[in-house]
Design an enzyme around this catalytic site. Structure first.
Site, PDB file in Angstrom:
ATOM      1  CB  SER A   1      -8.733  -1.784   4.167  1.00 54.20           C
ATOM      2  OG  SER A   1      -9.033  -3.061   3.667  1.00 54.20           O
TER       3      SER A   1
ATOM      4  CD  GLU B   1      -5.828   0.866   2.160  1.00 50.56           C
ATOM      5  OE1 GLU B   1      -5.621  -0.286   2.528  1.00 50.56           O
ATOM      6  OE2 GLU B   1      -6.661   1.173   1.281  1.00 50.56           O
TER       7      GLU B   1
ATOM      8  NE  ARG C   1      -4.018  -1.956   0.272  1.00 56.85           N
ATOM      9  CZ  ARG C   1      -3.984  -3.215  -0.157  1.00 56.85           C
ATOM     10  NH1 ARG C   1      -2.930  -3.670  -0.810  1.00 56.85           N
ATOM     11  NH2 ARG C   1      -5.007  -4.025   0.039  1.00 56.85           N
TER      12      ARG C   1
END
Ligand code: FAD
Ligand code: EPU
Length: 332
Positions: free
Chosen positions: A231, A328, A157
């Site tokens: 998420s 995130e 990520r």
């Protein structure tokens, strides 16, 4: 190319948060990007794709530029491989479907992820054991820079564009490389289970694509129905010694190996569920009932409320497991 003022971003972010941009415009080409930017030389600018990884907590006091650079161009193709140039404003999920239809292999595991092709690079999107980095040959920017795969410094990520982006690079096109020979990754999650339930013994990339779409639809809320950004936190990587300590109190704690033998990845969704947050509803917002890693807006929720909930979750996970969860989603 029209510049709009006090423009509502509600339908431009998948959380469905009602905030306004002081100025808003779309750009369909690099030339248009420069034309608009030249009119606002010193203004705070946000490049917006599908708004599926952003939480707006206030109005945006600047210029929002919506990327609509389109186009899919085959640069090179033979029986075994293909090199394809794609506009950063193309829809990611549609592009994956196009690849599956045309036998460009591997990318089927990244089915149904919302957002744009350009933004897929920013956090190196990943799912079901695959990350976009595996197919990236080159990233082109509006500033005419070219980033090789290595220069992108992809991580979990993460990429150079998320880490520092010193030149404030705007991704215009991505050049992908695909094999045309299937090499399926079906070990992750329930993919194999779904395929065998359908009696598929020799699956094709299309079968894997369909199985992943089914799994995602069963677990993740559709932003058209319930606002969310996937998420909200990354899955944390913790020291092996810390993991062994936690295992004494929580023997059922799941884990995944990482490339570093001293580090173990644990699912944040499990930690959040264990801490009692799953399905929690606080007025208009909450934690999704099927996936604790997904924070949701049931309608009319505010970005600040979701940010406060996220902070409370982080604090509770720190207290219970001594793990610092990292967000995130980009908070603005
Ligand atoms: P945006 O939210 O518009 O932007 C994200 C960030 O990138 C912002 O900082 C923005 O300024 C910047 N940016 C956007 N475009 C450009 C550009 N062209 N140049 C420079 N900067 C740019 N992610 C995963 O990795 N895996 C998943 O499985 C996954 N599942 C999801 C499921 C759901 C239901 C949802 C809502 C989200 C999911 N996500 C997932 C997160 C999200 O889809 C991805 O991060 C996606 O790549 C974001 O794309 P976007 O165009 O919406 O980006
Ligand atoms: N789990 C729970 N409770 C929950 C949710 C998860 O216990 O409420 C545990 C289960 O043990 C499960 C494990 O967590 O086996 C993993 O769950 P899941 O397979 O749903 O994946 P995830 O780790 O929660 C990650 C990505 C997703 C990606 C999926 C599938 C991150 C931060 N998230 O989620 O990406 O789609 O794997 O590969 O890495 C995103 O980034 O926005 C995103 C949705």
């Amino acid at each position: 190319m029209k510049i709009q003022q006090n423009f509502s971003l509600k339908s431009y972010n998948t959380f469905g948060i009602e905030v306004k941009a002081k100025y808003f415009a779309t750009f369909k080409s690099i030339a248009e990007f420069y034309e608009i930017s030249a009119q606002y030389p010193n203004i705070n600018t946000l490049i917006l794709g599908g708004g599926s990884n952003i939480l707006f907590t206030k109005d945006f006091d600047g210029l929002v530029l919506h990327n609509e650079i389109k186009g899919i161009e085959i640069i090179e193709e033979n029986d075994t491989k293909a090199i394809i140039k794609v506009g950063g404003g193309e829809n990611w999920a549609d592009f994956v479907e196009y690849c599956v239809e045309n036998n460009y292999c591997g990318i089927e595991n990244l089915a149904l992820i919302p957002g744009t092709v350009g933004a897929s690079i920013i956090q190196n999107i990943g799912a079901y054991g695959i990350e976009v980095r595996e197919f990236v040959a080159e990233v082109l920017t509006c500033g005419e820079e070219k980033y090789s795969n290595e220069m992108c410094r992809f991580g979990y990520r993460d990429s150079i564009f998320k880490q520092e982006n010193p030149k404030k690079s705007v991704i215009s096109y991505v050049i992908f490389k695909f094999s045309k020979i299937p090499n399926l990754k079906i070990e992750y999650g329930d993919i194999r289970k779904i395929l065998s339930a359908e009696n598929i013994e020799n699956p094709t990339p299309k079968d894997v694509f369909r199985a992943i779409c089914d799994i995602r639809r069963s677990k993740l809320p559709n932003p058209k129905e319930i606002g969310n950004a996937g998420s909200f936190f990354k899955n944390p990587e913790i020291q092996l010694s810390h993991f062994q300590y936690l295992k004494q109190n929580f023997p059922e704690l799941p884990s995944y190996a990482t490339s570093n033998p001293d580090k173990i990845k644990v699912p944040a969704g499990w930690l959040i569920e264990k801490a009692g947050w799953k399905g929690k509803k606080i007025e208009n917002i909450g934690v999704h009932k099927k996936q604790a890693l997904v924070l949701v807006n049931y309608g009319n929720g505010e970005g600040k409320e979701i940010e406060t909930l996220a902070n409370q979750i982080q604090q509770s996970i720190k207290e219970m497991f001594d793990i610092a969860l990292e967000k995130e989603v980009n908070i603005l």
